[in-house]
Design a protein around this motif. Structure first.
Motif, mmCIF file in Angstrom:
data_model
loop_
_atom_site.group_PDB
_atom_site.id
_atom_site.type_symbol
_atom_site.label_atom_id
_atom_site.label_comp_id
_atom_site.label_asym_id
_atom_site.label_seq_id
_atom_site.Cartn_x
_atom_site.Cartn_y
_atom_site.Cartn_z
ATOM 1 N N GLU A 1 -13.234 13.338 17.296
ATOM 2 C CA GLU A 1 -14.033 13.915 16.212
ATOM 3 C C GLU A 1 -13.915 13.067 14.943
ATOM 4 N N LEU A 2 -12.713 12.587 14.654
ATOM 5 C CA LEU A 2 -12.537 11.696 13.509
ATOM 6 C C LEU A 2 -13.400 10.446 13.678
ATOM 7 N N ALA A 3 -13.407 9.888 14.883
ATOM 8 C CA ALA A 3 -14.226 8.697 15.153
ATOM 9 C C ALA A 3 -15.712 9.005 14.937
ATOM 10 N N ARG A 4 -16.155 10.147 15.422
ATOM 11 C CA ARG A 4 -17.562 10.530 15.238
ATOM 12 C C ARG A 4 -17.906 10.663 13.751
ATOM 13 N N THR A 5 -17.046 11.335 12.997
ATOM 14 C CA THR A 5 -17.346 11.551 11.580
ATOM 15 C C THR A 5 -17.319 10.244 10.797
ATOM 16 N N ARG A 6 -16.605 9.254 11.302
ATOM 17 C CA ARG A 6 -16.563 7.943 10.636
ATOM 18 C C ARG A 6 -17.695 7.042 11.112
ATOM 19 N N GLY A 7 -18.555 7.538 12.013
ATOM 20 C CA GLY A 7 -19.716 6.777 12.467
ATOM 21 C C GLY A 7 -19.417 5.753 13.546
ATOM 22 N N LEU A 8 -18.284 5.882 14.234
ATOM 23 C CA LEU A 8 -17.941 4.949 15.297
ATOM 24 C C LEU A 8 -18.785 5.246 16.534
ATOM 25 N N TYR A 9 -19.034 4.221 17.350
ATOM 26 C CA TYR A 9 -19.913 4.408 18.497
ATOM 27 C C TYR A 9 -19.195 4.883 19.748
ATOM 28 N N GLY A 10 -17.867 4.871 19.781
ATOM 29 C CA GLY A 10 -17.143 5.324 20.970
ATOM 30 C C GLY A 10 -15.646 5.251 20.764
ATOM 31 N N MET A 11 -14.933 5.573 21.839
ATOM 32 C CA MET A 11 -13.471 5.548 21.825
ATOM 33 C C MET A 11 -13.012 5.141 23.218
ATOM 34 N N TRP A 12 -11.885 4.420 23.291
ATOM 35 C CA TRP A 12 -11.367 3.998 24.594
ATOM 36 C C TRP A 12 -9.854 4.018 24.604
ATOM 37 N N ARG B 1 -2.893 4.055 36.311
ATOM 38 C CA ARG B 1 -3.504 4.848 37.366
ATOM 39 C C ARG B 1 -2.495 5.857 37.926
ATOM 40 N N ALA B 2 -1.210 5.495 37.873
ATOM 41 C CA ALA B 2 -0.142 6.342 38.400
ATOM 42 C C ALA B 2 0.371 7.351 37.363
ATOM 43 N N ALA C 1 -5.510 13.338 33.488
ATOM 44 C CA ALA C 1 -6.029 14.703 33.374
ATOM 45 C C ALA C 1 -6.302 15.060 31.914
ATOM 46 N N THR C 2 -5.409 14.667 31.021
ATOM 47 C CA THR C 2 -5.597 14.961 29.596
ATOM 48 C C THR C 2 -6.856 14.290 29.066
ATOM 49 N N TYR C 3 -7.005 12.998 29.334
ATOM 50 C CA TYR C 3 -8.162 12.270 28.814
ATOM 51 C C TYR C 3 -9.460 12.800 29.416
ATOM 52 N N ALA D 1 -13.701 7.565 33.597
ATOM 53 C CA ALA D 1 -13.232 6.239 34.017
ATOM 54 C C ALA D 1 -14.461 5.372 34.239
ATOM 55 N N GLU D 2 -14.543 4.270 33.522
ATOM 56 C CA GLU D 2 -15.719 3.424 33.592
ATOM 57 C C GLU D 2 -15.687 2.481 34.785
ATOM 58 N N GLU D 3 -14.548 1.849 35.017
ATOM 59 C CA GLU D 3 -14.410 0.898 36.112
ATOM 60 C C GLU D 3 -12.953 0.497 36.197
ATOM 61 N N ASP D 4 -12.612 -0.192 37.272
ATOM 62 C CA ASP D 4 -11.249 -0.698 37.368
ATOM 63 C C ASP D 4 -11.059 -1.804 36.339
#
Length: 136
Positions: A92-103, A108-109, A115-117, A124-127
């Motif tokens: 939400e902080l990133a959104r309010t600051r106008g950022l385009y995304g978060m990563w 993997r283990a 689960a949290t993320y 998950a975008e890709e390996d």
């Protein structure tokens, strides 16, 4: 539970039992001095029980995104939604600051982190392969 942004070195030090090691005053001062560095701390009463840190990263052809640097929740407070709330607050902080995304990167283990993320809306975008340099 309440989530507040750390704004003083005292705020940073108060949560140090949640970090990998003790807070370093000079590093805390430098972190807090940058408007692109963020530390959100979750409190149960007066006690810090979790944190998330994020750093804004800008590239000339992409704009600015949030790198979720680290997330931790005290063992006695896990599985109560605190991690998800912290990740959501950083997003939400990133959104309010106008950022385009978060990563974020995680192992993997590490099913708890995955689960949290995911529960906070990440996919998950890709390996990926993590390559690192360590400087003495």
């Amino acid at each position: 539970m309440e989530i507040r942004r750390a704004t003083t070195v005292a705020d940073v030090v108060a949560a140090e039992r949640l970090y990998d090691g003790p807070a370093r005053r000079a590093a805390a001062e430098r972190f807090l001095a940058s408007p692109d560095h963020h530390l959100l701390v979750a409190y149960a009463g007066p006690e810090p029980v979790g944190f998330v840190s994020g750093v804004e990263v800008t590239h000339p052809d992409k704009g600015t995104e949030m790198f979720l640097y680290e997330l931790a929740v005290d063992e006695g407070h896990q599985r109560r939604g605190i991690g998800r709330a912290l990740v959501s607050a950083l997003a939400e902080l990133a959104r309010t600051r106008g950022l385009y995304g978060m990563w974020v990167l995680t192992d993997r283990a590490n099913p708890a982190a995955l689960a949290t993320y995911r529960s906070a809306g990440a996919t998950a975008e890709e390996d990926c392969v993590l390559l690192a340099w360590t400087f003495s």
